[in-house]
Design an enzyme around this catalytic site. Structure first.
Site, PDB file in Angstrom:
ATOM      1  N   GLU A   1      30.420  46.537  18.382  1.00 30.30           N
ATOM      2  CA  GLU A   1      29.805  47.837  18.636  1.00 30.30           C
ATOM      3  C   GLU A   1      30.143  48.323  20.031  1.00 30.30           C
ATOM      4  O   GLU A   1      30.169  47.538  20.975  1.00 30.30           O
ATOM      5  CB  GLU A   1      28.278  47.735  18.552  1.00 30.30           C
TER       6      GLU A   1
ATOM      7  N   HIS B   1      39.095  28.410  55.666  1.00 29.94           N
ATOM      8  CA  HIS B   1      40.003  29.047  54.717  1.00 29.94           C
ATOM      9  C   HIS B   1      39.386  30.308  54.115  1.00 29.94           C
ATOM     10  O   HIS B   1      40.029  31.345  54.015  1.00 29.94           O
ATOM     11  CB  HIS B   1      40.362  28.070  53.603  1.00 29.94           C
TER      12      HIS B   1
END
Length: 741
Positions: free
Chosen positions: A199, A599
DNA sequence: GCGGATCAC
DNA sequence: CATGGTGATCCGC
């Protein structure tokens, strides 16, 4: 047929046994409903399930009685007061009506069954159901002729149709075809809303104006496209809002469509004759209540009895009902929907064996934890769900001070909750975690580190002191909760089968410790590995919540797409399999805490730079920057977004029943269509006179708008009422996220 | 915040 | 013989 209950009940008892699947539905025209009903009744009668249904029914009848009594007590002044309240509410709601959008609701026809037939043409023309003997997901149209329907237990279906072929569900297949339809939908509305695998809602307003065509034409195009792409048929509803579009798509099902023009009179006429049960959000019980307590059968009658609605129901509920009566619904495209809870539950043959029950609990905790880690989620509130052998459902919850996601943690707390219910005979156990990713507060500078430490402490030393801490909210809860509520007294018999007035928390602790120990023995190395994994996930989730909150806040303040939607979703930072950077691919083990932070900071800077150059929302990025620590958190945690789609295929099944509501509506559809032509009696106010009316009541013409903006009906929290299809299955979530690319 | 209940799919 | 799983929301405490 509303009344005469007592007389028919004795002679034809099956008529009073109502189930969700005995309602009419598309493709059930020639069905002998009486016979179906009789079979269903006979198969069900005497079962524990049936008895529980009767108890529930009795409870609802009691509730209805109370409401009728309440109505009877209303004095004339009361009524005139509520009449005024209702009129005011109606005017305010009316003022929010938006007829400027064209919405299309597309609904695949018997989706799972159609897909299965596609992959096995031998099934063509034969009655077939997708699902198992215990539960049917969907049935093809041949099977529906026998009264076989979604949500019906397979053994009853087989009785109705002995030749019925059962096909097991295969979500990979459905997802594949669903993705094909998605491709089509995106062409017409890049922001379309996937309501489930089968749907979708599309706002085709722009397409219509650009192409200079009607919604009707666009819908036809879409349906053709879907068919060419998939070989599957679908139905569509075209209407000015989603609520109506959904109703409309059901009218000419299968393989048809129905248009409701953007014209107030047409809408009012359409909605007036519509049985309220057809509307999303009004289910079996609500229908029953409105009918038997207030004599309301159609939407028109809701407005007519507005005073009673306002007298009996809460503000948000009466607003919902009234708006239904006015044919109002949402016309906006909401921002990304976020999951609020995650859960896992299993049914098994009922048992009171504690060892067995704990084993089940363990399995559920494991499943849930796995799912949570797949999604990078963690949360503070744990809810245990139980279904007794008598089909009674209970839930027991704890809210912890910290987020959890590791199965050991889940199990530890779940065990306490379960322990408190023993002895008990169960047929289902479920666990749910909510309050996802919320900042538990008091998390120091480095959440990752702290959390790891906490995990290790919590597991290795298993400090009882800490357990007590976390249980603070547990104590009072126990003494608090009872089922002596007078209203419910007749329905709570089963609840007393255990006595939970007295519990010993220490006892719980002991047992859960024992349990933990058993669990840990044998593979401690493996467990340690898990700690790392889950603990990093903890921080990850927290962060994700932050970023999600931000996305929300931002999108509220800015027009257009959320700032981060494109950049964030494409380039989110997280550790793939907990060791590999999702952005640059560098590998870094979980215990390189410091290195990892560096990092991620690198990518953070990168990202900020990109955002600044990409957008002109300087204030926002500035504000973000004020709290680098938080930002870092965000970056750290930014979870691998929905591209975890691969997990989708293997993910836990989520049953999906194509439009459970019924529709023997071909008749009512033609009625409705016919009714559209003649101008019908005005139900509420004429919109052109609205301003005048508002003013005549001492209200400024735009009051409605202002009030509606504040009222809860239009606020996100009550979406379920206004827009009940906001369901997030895993499959759907993938669809929803995907569209934002 | 908890627990029961309703609803959708 | 025998009635599912996931997620959301609302109400009344």
């Amino acid at each position: 047929m509303a009344k005469s209950d007592s007389s028919t009940d004795a002679a034809r008892p099956w008529q009073s046994y109502h189930t969700v699947y005995t309602n009419a539905k598309a493709g059930m025209d020639g069905v002998d409903k009486e016979k179906v009903q009789r079979v269903v009744y006979k198969m069900s009668k005497g079962s524990k399930y049936f008895e529980n249904e009767e108890r529930k029914e009795a409870f609802i009848r009691q509730k209805i009685e109370n409401m009728r009594a309440q109505c009877a007590k209303l004095t004339a002044p009361d009524l005139s007061h509520y009449q005024m309240v209702a009129e005011k509410r109606i005017l305010e709601l009316e003022a929010t009506r938006d007829l400027s959008r064209v919405w299309v609701h597309v609904d695949m026809d018997a989706f799972y069954a159609a897909v299965e037939t596609l992959s096995n043409p031998l099934l063509e023309g034969k009655p077939m159901a997708v699902g198992s003997v215990s539960m049917i997901s969907t049935a093809n149209y041949e099977a529906r002729k026998f009264g076989v329907r979604a949500a019906m237990p397979g053994f009853i279906a087989r009785k109705l149709c002995p030749e019925l072929i059962f096909v097991p569900t295969d979500f990979k297949k459905y997802t594949y075809y669903s993705d094909l339809t998605t491709k089509v939908f995106r062409k017409y509305d890049p922001n379309f809303m996937a309501a489930s695998l089968d749907e979708a809602y599309l706002d085709v307003t722009e397409v219509c104006t650009e192409k200079g065509t009607s919604g009707e034409e666009v819908a036809k195009e879409i349906r053709n496209c879907v068919f060419e792409e998939t070989g599957l048929t679908c139905s569509a509803g075209i209407a000015p809002n989603r609520l109506l579009a959904k109703v409309c798509s059901d009218i000419n099902k299968p393989n048809g469509q129905f248009v409701l023009p953007n014209n107030r009179m047409a809408v009012m006429t359409f909605i007036s004759s519509l049985p309220i049960r057809k509307i999303g959000g009004i289910g079996k019980v609500t229908e029953h209540i409105l009918r038997d307590a207030l004599g309301i059968n159609t939407s028109e009658e809701i407005v007519q009895k507005g005073s009673y609605i306002c007298a009996l129901f809460s503000h948000s509920t009466s607003d919902f009902f009234l708006s239904v009566g006015l044919g109002l619904g949402r016309t906006d495209t909401p921002e990304v929907r976020l999951r609020k809870s995650i859960s896992s539950e299993r049914t098994f043959s009922a048992t009171g064996d504690e060892t067995l029950l704990y084993r089940k609990l363990e399995e559920i905790a494991e499943m849930l934890s796995t799912d949570m880690q797949k999604e990078g989620l963690c949360g503070r509130t744990l809810t245990l769900k139980l279904k007794t052998a008598a089909f009674e459902v209970r839930t027991r919850a704890v809210t912890l001070q910290r987020n959890i996601c590791a199965s050991a943690d889940i199990l530890k707390h779940a065990s306490k909750l379960l322990k408190a219910e023993l002895p008990i005979s169960l047929r289902l156990i479920g666990l749910r975690v909510s309050q996802l990713n919320e900042d538990g507060g008091g998390i120091p500078s480095d959440p990752t580190q702290t959390t790891i430490t906490n995990f290790i402490i919590s597991r290795n030393t298993s400090s009882p002191r800490k357990d007590m801490e976390e249980q603070i909210s547990f104590g009072p809860d126990v003494s608090d909760h009872d089922f002596m509520n007078d209203e419910k007294s007749d329905f709570s018999i089963g609840c007393h089968e255990t006595n939970h007035t007295h519990r010993d928390p220490m006892d719980c602790n002991d047992s859960s410790e024992l349990h933990d120990d058993n669990h840990t023995v044998g593979n401690s190395a493996c467990e340690v590995e898990k700690f790392h994994k889950s603990s990093s996930d903890v921080s990850a989730n927290k962060v994700e919540s932050n970023i999600r909150n931000r996305v929300n806040n931002e999108s509220n303040h800015l027009e257009g797409e959320a700032v981060s939607s494109s950049s964030n979703q494409r380039q989110q930072f997280y550790w793939v399999n907990d060791y590999k950077c999702s952005i640059c691919g560098i590998e870094m083990p979980p215990d390189f805490v410091e290195e990892r932070r560096e990092h991620s900071d690198f990518h953070l800077a990168e990202k900020l730079h990109e955002e600044e150059s990409r957008t002109c929302f300087g204030t926002l990025t500035l504000r973000q920057r004020t709290d680098l620590a938080e930002l870092r958190e965000i970056l750290h945690s930014t979870e691998g977004p929905p591209q975890t789609t691969p997990t989708l295929n293997t993910s836990p099944l989520s049953f999906s029943f194509p439009s459970p509501s019924l529709s023997a509506i071909t008749t009512s559809a033609t009625e409705a269509r016919g009714a559209l032509t003649p101008p019908a009696k005005p139900v509420a106010v004429e919109s052109e006179n609205l301003a005048v009316l508002l003013e005549s009541r001492g209200l400024s013409p735009n009051l409605g708008e202002r009030v509606a903006a504040e009222t809860s009906f239009w606020s996100p929290q009550s979406t379920a009422r206004a827009e009940p299809d906001a369901i997030d299955t895993m499959g759907m979530r993938a669809l929803v996220y995907e569209k934002r690319d």
